[in-house]
Motif scaffolding. Structure first.
Motif, short mmCIF file in Angstrom:
data_model
loop_
_atom_site.label_atom_id
_atom_site.label_comp_id
_atom_site.label_asym_id
_atom_site.label_seq_id
_atom_site.Cartn_x
_atom_site.Cartn_y
_atom_site.Cartn_z
N ARG A 11 42.61 30.34 50.05
CA ARG A 11 42.13 28.98 49.76
C ARG A 11 41.77 28.29 51.07
O ARG A 11 42.29 28.62 52.14
CB ARG A 11 43.20 28.19 49.02
N ASN A 12 40.89 27.31 50.96
CA ASN A 12 40.54 26.50 52.13
C ASN A 12 41.71 25.60 52.48
O ASN A 12 42.29 24.96 51.60
CB ASN A 12 39.30 25.65 51.85
N ASP A 55 38.63 16.87 57.59
CA ASP A 55 37.95 17.06 56.31
C ASP A 55 38.30 15.98 55.30
O ASP A 55 37.44 15.37 54.69
CB ASP A 55 38.32 18.41 55.67
N ASN A 56 39.59 15.81 55.10
CA ASN A 56 40.05 14.91 54.06
C ASN A 56 41.39 14.32 54.45
O ASN A 56 42.44 14.71 53.93
CB ASN A 56 40.14 15.64 52.72
N PRO A 83 49.31 19.92 49.16
CA PRO A 83 48.18 19.09 49.60
C PRO A 83 47.31 19.75 50.68
O PRO A 83 46.15 19.41 50.83
CB PRO A 83 48.83 17.81 50.12
N GLN A 84 47.87 20.73 51.37
CA GLN A 84 47.09 21.42 52.40
C GLN A 84 46.04 22.35 51.81
O GLN A 84 45.15 22.80 52.53
CB GLN A 84 48.00 22.20 53.34
N VAL A 85 46.14 22.63 50.52
CA VAL A 85 45.10 23.39 49.83
C VAL A 85 44.47 22.53 48.72
O VAL A 85 43.88 23.05 47.78
CB VAL A 85 45.63 24.74 49.26
N PHE A 132 46.07 20.75 61.31
CA PHE A 132 45.71 20.16 62.61
C PHE A 132 45.59 21.28 63.63
O PHE A 132 46.40 21.39 64.56
CB PHE A 132 46.77 19.14 63.04
N PRO A 133 44.60 22.17 63.46
CA PRO A 133 44.51 23.35 64.34
C PRO A 133 44.41 22.98 65.81
O PRO A 133 43.67 22.07 66.19
CB PRO A 133 43.26 24.06 63.84
N GLY A 134 45.20 23.69 66.61
CA GLY A 134 45.15 23.50 68.06
C GLY A 134 45.92 22.30 68.57
O GLY A 134 45.96 22.07 69.78
#
Length: 157
Positions: free
Chosen positions: A4-5, A11-12, A52-54, A93-95
């Motif tokens: 899943r994204n 994004d949101n 909520p992360q997906v 929150f990548p990175g």
């Protein structure tokens, strides 16, 4: 199972800051979600992933702190003690990494994929992961709790 994204803050942002609703139906749709969340978390090389992360505003998260996949549905933190202060990041929150103080011990009650209640307790990474993912279910992200962001130099050490 499917990847899943992962919802990113860019994004949101709103989705990541909404309180999730309890899970009331324990069926194939939930089981598919849990399986997809686990596969998505592993593919992203994470330790945990919350509904909520997906994009699912339901009270569900998965973690793997080295003992295999653990699923928590409608979790309630019953007890915490001690403190640990350490580096924390998030797949949404990548990175980005920051110093976050968390309890060193947690006891949690939750339901499994069939609706049966169970309790678990643990320390250190288990406590950090449970608290981090449970926060997601209340619309709280690690950046809301961090004392400071870590620099690239600190991350390299």
């Amino acid at each position: 199972m499917a990847i899943r994204n992962i919802v990113k803050d860019t994004d949101n942002y709103d989705t990541l800051h909404k309180k999730c609703r309890p899970v009331t139906e324990f069926n194939q749709k939930l089981w598919d979600l849990l399986d997809d969340m686990a596969e998505t978390m592993y593919q992203a090389e994470g330790v945990g992933l919350a509904g909520p992360q997906v994009g699912m505003l339901r009270r569900v998260f998965v973690i793997d702190v080295g003992e295999g996949i653990l699923e928590f549905i409608n979790p309630e933190i019953l007890e915490t003690s001690g403190t640990q202060n350490g580096a924390e990041g998030c797949l949404s929150f990548p990175g980005e990494y920051g110093m976050v103080e968390r309890p060193n011990f947690v006891r949690v009650k939750a339901q499994d994929r069939n609706g049966n209640w169970f309790e678990m307790e643990g320390e250190e990474l288990f406590a950090r992961a449970v608290c981090h993912e449970n926060d997601h279910l209340d619309g709280i992200v690690f950046k809301d709790r961090m004392s400071r962001i870590l620099t690239e130099e600190e991350l390299a050490d």
